[in-house]
Design a protein around this motif. Structure first.
Motif, PDB file in Angstrom:
ATOM      1  N   ARG A 312      -9.757  -2.116  34.517  1.00 27.36           N
ATOM      2  CA  ARG A 312      -8.807  -1.364  35.338  1.00 27.36           C
ATOM      3  C   ARG A 312      -9.049   0.125  35.141  1.00 27.36           C
ATOM      4  N   LEU A 313      -8.251   0.959  35.780  1.00 31.06           N
ATOM      5  CA  LEU A 313      -8.416   2.404  35.648  1.00 31.06           C
ATOM      6  C   LEU A 313      -7.544   2.924  34.517  1.00 31.06           C
ATOM      7  N   ASP A 314      -8.122   3.775  33.687  1.00 30.29           N
ATOM      8  CA  ASP A 314      -7.388   4.341  32.557  1.00 30.29           C
ATOM      9  C   ASP A 314      -8.078   5.665  32.218  1.00 30.29           C
ATOM     10  N   ASP A 315      -7.395   6.776  32.477  1.00 28.73           N
ATOM     11  CA  ASP A 315      -8.018   8.088  32.279  1.00 28.73           C
ATOM     12  C   ASP A 315      -8.304   8.379  30.808  1.00 28.73           C
ATOM     13  N   GLU A 319     -11.718   4.248  31.393  1.00 23.34           N
ATOM     14  CA  GLU A 319     -12.068   2.887  31.794  1.00 23.34           C
ATOM     15  C   GLU A 319     -12.064   2.745  33.307  1.00 23.34           C
ATOM     16  N   GLU A 320     -13.004   1.953  33.807  1.00 27.14           N
ATOM     17  CA  GLU A 320     -13.022   1.540  35.206  1.00 27.14           C
ATOM     18  C   GLU A 320     -13.475   0.095  35.255  1.00 27.14           C
TER      19      GLU A 320
ATOM     20  N   ARG B  79      -2.165  -0.712  25.476  1.00 25.43           N
ATOM     21  CA  ARG B  79      -3.294  -1.646  25.618  1.00 25.43           C
ATOM     22  C   ARG B  79      -3.096  -2.832  24.696  1.00 25.43           C
ATOM     23  N   ARG B 103      -7.912  -8.489  31.030  1.00 25.76           N
ATOM     24  CA  ARG B 103      -8.434  -8.131  32.352  1.00 25.76           C
ATOM     25  C   ARG B 103      -7.370  -8.180  33.446  1.00 25.76           C
ATOM     26  N   LEU B 105      -4.055  -7.602  32.908  1.00 27.08           N
ATOM     27  CA  LEU B 105      -2.894  -6.750  32.609  1.00 27.08           C
ATOM     28  C   LEU B 105      -3.040  -5.417  33.348  1.00 27.08           C
ATOM     29  N   PRO B 106      -1.927  -4.840  33.774  1.00 25.71           N
ATOM     30  CA  PRO B 106      -2.021  -3.579  34.511  1.00 25.71           C
ATOM     31  C   PRO B 106      -2.510  -2.426  33.628  1.00 25.71           C
ATOM     32  N   GLY B 107      -3.171  -1.455  34.266  1.00 28.22           N
ATOM     33  CA  GLY B 107      -3.573  -0.240  33.562  1.00 28.22           C
ATOM     34  C   GLY B 107      -2.402   0.732  33.504  1.00 28.22           C
ATOM     35  N   PRO B 108      -2.598   1.846  32.811  1.00 26.51           N
ATOM     36  CA  PRO B 108      -1.501   2.811  32.683  1.00 26.51           C
ATOM     37  C   PRO B 108      -1.124   3.405  34.045  1.00 26.51           C
ATOM     38  N   ALA B 111      -3.116   6.445  36.583  1.00 25.29           N
ATOM     39  CA  ALA B 111      -4.553   6.604  36.337  1.00 25.29           C
ATOM     40  C   ALA B 111      -5.261   6.893  37.651  1.00 25.29           C
ATOM     41  N   ARG B 112      -6.317   7.691  37.583  1.00 21.21           N
ATOM     42  CA  ARG B 112      -7.006   8.108  38.802  1.00 21.21           C
ATOM     43  C   ARG B 112      -8.352   7.428  38.974  1.00 21.21           C
ATOM     44  N   HIS B 113      -8.724   7.219  40.209  1.00 17.92           N
ATOM     45  CA  HIS B 113     -10.081   6.768  40.513  1.00 17.92           C
ATOM     46  C   HIS B 113     -11.020   7.930  40.175  1.00 17.92           C
ATOM     47  N   PRO B 114     -12.127   7.654  39.497  1.00 18.93           N
ATOM     48  CA  PRO B 114     -12.998   8.761  39.082  1.00 18.93           C
ATOM     49  C   PRO B 114     -13.503   9.604  40.259  1.00 18.93           C
TER      50      PRO B 114
END
Lengths: 691, 125
Positions: A312-315, A319-320, B79, B103, B105-108, B111-114
């Motif tokens: 998932r996304l995590d700044d 993580e991506e 996490r 895999r 579980l939700p992320g924070p 969070a931004r797409h790179p």
């Protein structure tokens, strides 16, 4: 003057002391007993009748076992040479030290032997400035001979349990033995330090995990011997030096395997002292380097990294989905989010390298099951390259740090902050597309295509990957090539401006195959020019440019791991002579330094220093340095799987003379390879029946 | 975003989870402690699906902790590996399944797409 340091190591457990075997906190470097990124013992000082001891000699038996031979008193005067002391230190999953006090006189010796014991439970990441921690003495029992020290933060706890087989007086700061040693006699005690990671109710976490339940304390010596016996046998003609270098490299790799909490098999850690944990890049490169010797390292690494793949996304952790991790730690700063290292993903090369290793592993071993089993993670890794790695949508793999507090600015193998700079020293604008990342992406796509076609029954996807790879190669050769300088740029800035610095990165391009045939000679010429090649190996950055610094890790120093990939690349483009000069240089470094090959040496010209100059910051032993020696050997012999056969095409440097490598494992069963320095003599190989 | 672990679990069991490799299969029991009592949630991972029910049956992996610790996981603020390292969750059995469970579980939050992050960064300069 820098004091001598003595280390013992196995897996992620290591102990660093001074030459007498004593451990005392030094803010510059990790001293003490460490496991799972935590210092469990920070003070371990032996005295006899209140006096420190002096080292006579030492026997470093293996990487996990050392004996110190000591006498009481200072160097200038032996107060009581009638007594001597042997400290025999060894590691398995705990720390063991057998103290033997010898009385050489005809009279009984009445002695007070004391071991000072202390701990700060510092996290390795802050070991230079440990924050004060409240450590509690849970138990200091003379009756049981046990000293139990604990650190607790909320439910997180670490515990060191020190015990002795001989009775002693235990207090909060150590154990005292008042002993009488008979004339010509000896006294012995075994000291033991267990390191406990909280798992609830005073149990060690490992005892509740299936992956560790079956683990019995194995015999370390037998384990090492089995490891050495399992690897191919090297028979070298020249004076035995090469055989010793080879055995040392294998021993380093044996010592640097650890068993992660989630996993039954052992994978390589980075190395001593700062990288004693899983680093995705180091483990992948080590896997690539050792395929002809110990393919089990690659398979364990691939399975573990697939398990920890980003989802998932995590700044903060960068993580991506699909990304392969950079670093994983178990210390307090990771657990409480002071550092992103519980699982850190700040690396742009690990993900394509994962696909490359999977494909290369199958070429060598024929293990199609693993390729099918890892289809999903490999497919996610390939998708990551375009979906998350191509930051600007211009078809290039780039990186940009999203964790400004503690992330890495540079996320390729040259990850120091000053590594990616222009010839005049200006920092390159971000996000950066370094050249070797494009090579890896190209290679990963081609290899992914083969896997898709041959194992995943997905020819449409394979075609697409091949088209993308071809387009990337064309684009890359247009945008990165510097016609005036006749080499590839180190990187592209976001607006397409090339970073023209001449660096070792161009060697990786040969390894990846992204270089067009007509440009290979120019690239090889640069790599072996006096500006880049210093006589031992290729410098990270060429002399004659402003940022060059022979003692700068990524701006002038020489890395064996870097050189192993470059040499393989040179042979890929048939620059055999150039490859053999690099192999000869790195083997010379290993032979001259003896023992473990460090991760990096200074970039000074070989004719000037004549001896490889070590950098104080350089880790040693390091997995990918030991692996580099194996890969250079395989490259010099020209080992290559072809269908179900092992091809051998030696191009040996003269210094290596004649060598034989016997019992090379692979899809052919076991095979042997022979090579001589002179190309006029016919190479040969023999294939044995599968075992 | 689920506001609690229970809410998260209730919405889990529908449809294919693309994030899960096909090869993952196994059973996981989550023991949510609150006050004096424990709720047992039983997850079956197979074929990229997660079946959820309430059951105290034995499982390949058992995670046990306060409801609050599970709520933090469901919110993406903690996490799973950090919860384990902090000993907020105790674990028995096959830890590989925990990494697979991670895999889905939700992320924070936030969070931004790179790519989005890179676009802002390039514009800012």
């Amino acid at each position: 003057m820098r004091r001598e340091r003595v280390h013992v190591v196995t897996g992620n457990v290591f102990a660093v002391s001074d030459a007498q075997g004593d451990m005392e906190v030094d803010p510059r470097t990790p001293i003490g007993l460490f496991s799972f990124d935590t210092r469990f013992v920070s003070r371990w000082v032996l005295t006899v009748d209140g006096e420190r001891l002096q080292a006579l000699s030492r026997d470093d038996m293996t990487l996990f076992e050392t004996r110190f031979f000591l006498v009481p008193g200072a160097a200038s005067h032996y107060v009581d040479a009638d007594v001597s002391v042997i400290r025999h230190r060894s590691l398995n999953d705990s720390f063991n030290e057998r103290l033997t006090i010898l009385n050489h006189s005809a009279e009984p010796a009445h002695l007070v032997v004391r071991m000072d014991v202390g701990t700060d439970f510092a996290d390795i990441s802050e070991v230079c400035h440990p924050s004060p921690r409240e450590t509690t003495t849970v138990e200091a029992s003379s009756t049981d001979g046990v000293l139990r020290l604990r650190y607790q933060r909320q439910r997180f706890s670490r515990e060191a349990v020190v015990s002795s087989t001989a009775p002693g007086e235990v207090d909060e700061g150590g154990i005292t033995f008042r002993i009488t040693v008979p004339p010509r006699g000896k006294w012995i005690t075994d000291l033991h330090v267990a390191m406990i990671i909280a798992g609830g109710a005073g149990h060690d976490l490992r005892s509740s995990l299936e992956s560790h339940r079956r683990q019995v304390r194995h015999d370390m010596r037998a384990d090492l011997q089995a490891w050495l016996d399992h690897a191919p046998l090297l028979v070298a003609e020249e004076g035995g030096g090469l055989a010793r270098v080879y055995t040392n490299a294998l021993a380093d790799l044996a010592a640097l395997r650890y068993r992660p909490l989630s996993f039954p098999d052992r994978v390589p850690v980075g190395g001593l002292p700062w990288a004693m944990t899983l680093y995705g890049r180091d483990a992948l490169v080590t896997g690539l380097q050792t395929l002809a010797f110990i393919p089990e390292l690659a398979s364990a690494t691939l399975r573990l990294l697939a398990l920890g793949q980003g989802a998932r996304l995590d700044d903060f952790h960068e993580e991506e989905p699909g990304k392969i991790l950079a670093e994983q730690r178990y210390g307090e700063s990771a657990a409480f989010g002071d550092q992103p290292t519980a699982v850190y993903f700040g690396a742009a090369d690990t993900t394509p390298l994962f696909v490359i290793l999977l494909d290369e592993y199958e070429h060598w071993t024929g293990d199609a099951d693993l390729v099918r089993q890892l289809r999903h993670p490999a497919r996610m890794a390939l998708d990551w390259i375009d979906e998350y790695g191509d930051l600007l949508g211009d078809g290039y793999l780039r990186y940009l740090c999203r964790n400004r507090r503690s992330g890495l600015a540079n996320q390729s193998w040259k990850n120091s902050p000053d590594a990616i700079v222009h010839r005049d020293g200006r920092e390159a604008a971000v996000p950066r597309a370094t050249c070797e990342l494009q090579g890896y992406a190209y290679d990963a796509k081609l290899r992914g295509a083969r896997l898709a076609r041959e194992f995943w029954a997905d020819p449409v996807y394979a075609d697409r990957l091949e088209r993308e790879a071809a387009a990337l190669k064309e684009r890359f050769n247009r945008d990165f090539w510097l016609p005036e300088r006749e080499h590839y740029a180190l990187a592209l800035e976001p607006d397409g401006t090339p970073v023209e610095t001449l660096t070792s990165n161009i060697g990786h391009l040969l390894w990846s195959g992204i270089v067009t045939e007509e440009r290979a000679a120019a690239v090889a010429g640069h790599l072996l020019s006096p500006a880049l090649f210093n006589g031992w190996g290729v410098r990270t950055l060429a002399e004659g440019q402003l940022p060059y610094n022979p003692v700068g890790a990524h701006v002038g120093a020489v890395w064996p791991s870097d050189n192993s990939l470059i040499a393989a690349g040179l042979r890929r483009y048939h620059h055999d002579e150039e490859a053999s000069r690099i192999a000869a240089g790195i083997f010379a470094v290993a032979g001259l330094l003896g023992g473990s090959l460090p991760e990096v040496i200074a970039g000074y010209p070989r004719p000037v220093t004549r001896y490889p100059v070590q950098l104080p910051v350089a880790g040693r032993p390091q997995s990918w340095s030991a692996g580099a020696l194996l890969m250079l050997l395989a490259t010099a012999l020209g080992l290559r799987p072809c269908g179900d056969n092992l091809l051998v095409n030696p191009a040996l440097p003269e210094e290596l003379g004649r060598i034989e490598l016997l019992d090379i494992p692979g899809r052919w069963g076991r095979a042997d390879a022979y090579g001589r320095a002179r190309p006029t003599l016919t190479p040969g190989h023999r294939v044995r029946r599968p075992d | 975003m689920a506001s609690s672990a229970v809410e998260f679990l209730k919405q889990l069991g529908s449809g294919i989870r693309q994030e899960l490799p096909e090869s993952v299969s196994g059973t996981v029991r989550l023991d949510l402690r609150e006050g004096g009592h424990t709720e047992h949630w039983y997850l079956v991972l197979h074929n990229q699906r997660v079946d959820v029910r309430r059951s105290p049956q034995d499982a390949d992996l058992v995670l046990c902790g306060d409801r609050e610790a599970f709520d933090q996981l469901a919110s993406g603020r903690r996490r799973l590996v950090e919860s384990l390292m902090r000993n907020e969750l105790s674990v028995i059995g096959d830890l590989q399944l925990a990494l697979s469970l991670r895999r889905i579980l939700p992320g924070p939050p936030g969070a931004r797409h790179p790519r989005e992050f890179a676009r802002q960064e390039v514009e800012r300069r």
